[in-house]
Design a protein around this motif. Sequence first.
Motif: not given
Lengths: 495, 495
Positions: B372, B374-375, B378-383, B385-386, B390
Amino acid sequence: MLDAACATAETGAMLDVRPVGYVIGLLLIVLGVAMALPLAADIIAGNGEWPTFLETGLLTGLVGMCLALACSNGVRDRLSLQQTFLLTTSVWLALPIFGALPFVLGTTQLSYTDAFFEAMSGLTTTGSTVISGLDFLPEGILLWRGMLQWFGGIGVIVMAMVFLPELRVGGMQMFRSEAFDVGGKVLPRAAEIASKISIIYVGLTFACGLAYSAAGMEAFDATVHAMTTMSTGGFANYDASFGVYQGVIEYIATCFMCLAALPFVLYIRLVNGEARPLFTDSQVRAFFGIAATLVATVAVTLMIVDDFAPEPAIREALFNIASILTGTGYASVDYMAWGGFIVAIFFFTGLIGGCSGSTSCSVKVFRYQLLFTAMKAQIRRIHSPHGVFRPRYQGRVVTDDVMSSVMAFFVLFVVTLGIFSVLLAMTGLDLVTAVSGAATAIANIGPGLGDRIGPSGNFAGLNATAKWLLAAAMLIGRLELMAVYVLFTRRFWQI
Amino acid sequence: MLDAACATAETGAMLDVRPVGYVIGLLLIVLGVAMALPLAADIIAGNGEWPTFLETGLLTGLVGMCLALACSNGVRDRLSLQQTFLLTTSVWLALPIFGALPFVLGTTQLSYTDAFFEAMSGLTTTGSTVISGLDFLPEGILLWRGMLQWFGGIGVIVMAMVFLPELRVGGMQMFRSEAFDVGGKVLPRAAEIASKISIIYVGLTFACGLAYSAAGMEAFDATVHAMTTMSTGGFANYDASFGVYQGVIEYIATCFMCLAALPFVLYIRLVNGEARPLFTDSQVRAFFGIAATLVATVAVTLMIVDDFAPEPAIREALFNIASILTGTGYASVDYMAWGGFIVAIFFFTGLIGGCSGSTSCSVKVFRYQLLFTAMKAQIRRIHSPHGVFRPRYQGRVVTDDVMSSVMAFFVLFVVTLGIFSVLLAMTGLDLVTAVSGAATAIANIGPGLGDRIGPSGNFAGLNATAKWLLAAAMLIGRLELMAVYVLFTRRFWQI
Ligand SMILES: [K+]
Ligand SMILES: [K+]
């Protein structure tokens, strides 16, 4: 005015939902216009059912038009990631809401719960049905069921090729190659790909219908079944599903179900003159390898345990494995009678699925390939503990980002299966019905296991709560889980 | 001579298995000597069964001695990774082979298949039994069953703290902190940790036995049940399992099952004066959070649906959730009668498991936490993307290596469950028995679902193939899958 809206969005006041509303409005107009086809079918058949589609078509089209007009001042080429996420789920919610109307107002006279279940099952290409007496339904409704799946199928391919890679959902970003990089311009790119795919999709559907027809299916049945075959949807025109078509038609269905489960990007390349990738693609090879192993196992079991002659054994093994592996869900017989071993194989076959970028669903072959690649890299580390081994897939290095998305998908898949199983059991279903119902919905297959929802059963007998839960599971599974779950995180709504 | 052997190993001719043989030999000697305890118990009880343990003890001890002597010229401090892998699986295969002997030669007169199943079920702390008529067995055999689980329990902790982190199996390398870094010196480190853990393990077992005894259990039963509680093993001295102990004893069992499922490293720190980590550890908090949610759900359901009074509802919910979540597998009632919802909850509860570095098994809480985390990244990457996010766990950055091991574990767990379910169904078991049997074996819980292997059933009625399959599944599950599977890769045997 527009600048002001942009400024608002950028300063973080609220998410601009107008581009989302605009696209949904346009799609509703398309859905409304599409209702002209079953309307025409009913007029031609002369069964007097056509006013249903006139009403629902006008209603859907008008709502769509209002929505599109209301939101037209917010249209831009570029969607933010948030808007793209919101659009993906909203589309798959809005279309069934209106697609359900003909089932409520038409001869089927379904409750809205049942109608929504049927429409969601159609558009997600799941193919579980609550309607019995299919054999006696007017053509319009049968065609509408087929069309929902057919539109759902092409929607799924476009989503898999444009939206999910952009959203980095389920490792699909691996397929964000140069050629398909959209740089935020999701909508123009979606339209471009949809038009390319459409030609192939229409062509294959046409070929499938012709083949069915040549093998003796009536023209109307051939049309609807071609639509539900190419979309790996699995709605049939008869309560006995494919039980009415023993023999050569099963072989044809097997072929086209498999074609529908291959990556459509390879067909585009085939049309462009590149035939090689279709035969050398590792995912395609793995798919057929898995299929062959399963078919051989089932065929041998049918011959030895169930006393089948060789031809029917091979035919039934081919047809049923293809149907479940691709997630189509046609049933030619009540395989619950074939014994626990085959039932167990079928259950787990459903958790494999077809290839990426096809109309099939479930975990999909490429994810298993990626997962096993990662494990191989792990094993290599035994010999060189400090070596760095990058898992590779189809010649390209698999980034950690892809790997963690694939992992997230797999875990979410299993956890979602667990949660929906428990919730379904809570509504009073027995364990086999609850678990297999959750699995068949999340993997968009169609039939479950057991007497109630098995290949010879029907979902009509379930209670309303169970139907809403299953409809939700279909949506979540079809959108590869994360695309839906993201909307339930607080962080998503922070701008 | 020794140099020559090393040179051989290094030039790649063959794997030096002598260090492995030596350790197994020593452990067999310990196992043989340990048989003196049931021997003594039978003499004290005066039931004339003691010669069994004299025979098997001598046989086991002598074989161990021969093996140890034959391999003693290959002993070194440092084991290669290959040798460590080989050792881990071999130990858990060799001990049941000899641990099974008393069941064959004693009053139980089991076939070797049944005896091996029972011994494997004991040493892996699974607790599925093929013996019925437990109530009338001589003390020696009952004590031996308890001892197998008790030794298995401490073996599991040592494995989890020394071997698995070294082997990077299932993400356990995350727990390879400075303090426990062995730098290849696995054996001295294992002995050191085993002695530290032993004190705590013996102390807790003693406390558990005293508590049982104070609550009215007879001394012998208190001893055996304390052993099978602290090892989360679940063997009981009665066919009705904990059904004979309604009331306060269930509360005591609940406490000690939970204590056995916490990370033992925290007890070491507690003994060293650091009490804080036990209460602030995020895994421990998550474990109790999950337990509390499940207990509340089950208790409320028992009150509303099954008309329980509040106290029995809470007690049975506490006892059964603790029993399944920790993987102990004691049963106080036939919960199959409590309806599909509770059965479904229990099935999926078994797939959660306890904490790392405890005697419990299954997926374990820390893996879900990592997944969870890791997920979330992932969700933070939505805002952004680059952005690089960690995942962190307990303040430390989770490396990709750990993440991919955890992922590999999870996928292998599900795939193994699928394969064993299909294989078990192949032997003629129905779907529920096959799937729940595979799950209970891989997760080392004990009882399955359904009439045959459910809480009121017994594994004796299964065919021999199914028993060997289940024994294999117990071993594979107990060694966290990868540690066993690695031995089946060609690459492993290449030096
Ligand atoms: K389907
Ligand atoms: K157990």
